[in-house]
Design a protein around this motif. Structure first.
Motif, short mmCIF file in Angstrom:
data_model
loop_
_atom_site.label_atom_id
_atom_site.label_comp_id
_atom_site.label_asym_id
_atom_site.label_seq_id
_atom_site.Cartn_x
_atom_site.Cartn_y
_atom_site.Cartn_z
N THR A 1 0.82 -1.21 0.00
CA THR A 1 0.00 0.00 0.00
C THR A 1 0.85 1.26 0.00
N LYS A 2 2.02 1.24 0.68
CA LYS A 2 2.88 2.42 0.75
C LYS A 2 4.13 2.18 -0.10
N VAL A 3 4.39 3.12 -0.99
CA VAL A 3 5.53 3.00 -1.88
C VAL A 3 6.29 4.31 -1.94
N VAL A 4 7.47 4.26 -2.54
CA VAL A 4 8.27 5.43 -2.86
C VAL A 4 8.31 5.50 -4.38
N PHE A 5 8.01 6.67 -4.95
CA PHE A 5 7.94 6.81 -6.41
C PHE A 5 9.31 7.12 -6.98
N ASP A 6 9.78 6.26 -7.89
CA ASP A 6 11.07 6.41 -8.54
C ASP A 6 10.83 6.80 -9.99
N ARG A 7 11.00 8.08 -10.30
CA ARG A 7 10.77 8.56 -11.65
C ARG A 7 11.98 8.34 -12.55
N GLY A 8 13.07 7.89 -11.97
CA GLY A 8 14.28 7.66 -12.74
C GLY A 8 14.86 8.96 -13.25
N ALA A 9 15.22 9.01 -14.51
CA ALA A 9 15.79 10.22 -15.09
C ALA A 9 14.74 11.09 -15.75
N TYR A 10 13.47 10.73 -15.61
CA TYR A 10 12.40 11.43 -16.30
C TYR A 10 11.85 12.58 -15.46
N ILE A 11 11.43 13.63 -16.11
CA ILE A 11 10.80 14.76 -15.44
C ILE A 11 9.40 14.34 -15.01
N TYR A 12 8.98 14.78 -13.83
CA TYR A 12 7.64 14.46 -13.33
C TYR A 12 6.63 15.31 -14.09
N HIS A 13 6.25 14.84 -15.28
CA HIS A 13 5.40 15.60 -16.18
C HIS A 13 4.84 14.64 -17.23
N GLY A 14 3.67 14.91 -17.74
CA GLY A 14 3.13 14.14 -18.85
C GLY A 14 2.80 12.72 -18.47
N ARG A 15 3.41 11.77 -19.17
CA ARG A 15 3.09 10.35 -18.96
C ARG A 15 3.50 9.86 -17.58
N VAL A 16 4.64 10.32 -17.08
CA VAL A 16 5.11 9.89 -15.75
C VAL A 16 4.14 10.39 -14.68
N LYS A 17 3.70 11.63 -14.79
CA LYS A 17 2.75 12.20 -13.83
C LYS A 17 1.40 11.50 -13.92
N ALA A 18 0.95 11.18 -15.13
CA ALA A 18 -0.33 10.48 -15.31
C ALA A 18 -0.30 9.10 -14.66
N LEU A 19 0.82 8.40 -14.80
CA LEU A 19 0.96 7.08 -14.17
C LEU A 19 0.92 7.21 -12.65
N ALA A 20 1.63 8.20 -12.11
CA ALA A 20 1.66 8.40 -10.66
C ALA A 20 0.28 8.76 -10.12
N ASP A 21 -0.42 9.65 -10.79
CA ASP A 21 -1.75 10.05 -10.34
C ASP A 21 -2.73 8.88 -10.36
N ALA A 22 -2.67 8.07 -11.41
CA ALA A 22 -3.56 6.91 -11.51
C ALA A 22 -3.23 5.87 -10.43
N ALA A 23 -1.95 5.71 -10.12
CA ALA A 23 -1.55 4.77 -9.06
C ALA A 23 -2.07 5.26 -7.71
N ARG A 24 -2.03 6.57 -7.49
CA ARG A 24 -2.58 7.13 -6.24
C ARG A 24 -4.08 6.89 -6.17
N GLU A 25 -4.78 7.13 -7.27
CA GLU A 25 -6.23 6.90 -7.28
C GLU A 25 -6.55 5.42 -7.06
N GLY A 26 -5.66 4.54 -7.52
CA GLY A 26 -5.85 3.11 -7.36
C GLY A 26 -5.62 2.61 -5.93
N GLY A 27 -5.04 3.46 -5.07
CA GLY A 27 -4.88 3.07 -3.69
C GLY A 27 -3.47 3.02 -3.16
N LEU A 28 -2.47 3.30 -4.00
CA LEU A 28 -1.10 3.33 -3.50
C LEU A 28 -0.82 4.68 -2.86
N GLU A 29 -0.10 4.68 -1.75
CA GLU A 29 0.23 5.91 -1.04
C GLU A 29 1.70 6.23 -1.25
N PHE A 30 1.97 7.46 -1.71
CA PHE A 30 3.35 7.96 -1.81
C PHE A 30 3.35 9.46 -1.90
#
Length: 119
Positions: free
Chosen positions: A90-119
């Motif tokens: 349920t609790k994770v740390v988000f690793d964006r790697g070398a990518y800017i937190y924008h666009g596809r990376v941000k959309a994935l993170a937001d959807a994961a949060r809505e799905g129930g993961l906390e970070f």
């Protein structure tokens, strides 16, 4: 002397900071290519991947127009959250790697949060 490119150095910096604040939490790692997007839940203490999802999964392949847009990234985010909950995460740390937190990376993170993961 081995030369590292800037993306590799940037990803190393991000992961180094994550390890200092993780406190043993699972890492949600994102890889973005020009055609697809991938996400993994990784337990760094054991070195195991607990769950993975990508636009190449059979569940998503038929429903997506392309694997390289924000809608596809959001679908992968929902799928990784669902698989993570099934694995007991349920609790994770988000690793964006070398990518800017924008666009596809941000959309994935937001959807994961809505799905129930906390970070």
């Amino acid at each position: 002397m081995v030369s590292k490119d800037s993306a590799t150095r940037r990803a190393g910096r991000v992961r180094r900071k994550l390890k200092s604040v993780a406190n043993g939490r699972i890492r949600l790692s994102v890889y973005r290519s020009s055609k697809n997007i991938y996400a993994q839940l990784i337990d760094d203490t054991k070195g195991h991947t607990l769950a993975a999802a990508s636009t190449l999964d059979k569940d998503l392949r038929g429903t997506l127009k392309t694997g390289a847009d924000v809608a596809a990234a959001a679908a992968v985010g929902k799928l990784i959250a669902e698989r993570g909950k099934k694995a007991g995460v349920t609790k994770v740390v988000f690793d964006r790697g070398a990518y800017i937190y924008h666009g596809r990376v941000k959309a994935l993170a937001d959807a994961a949060r809505e799905g129930g993961l906390e970070f």
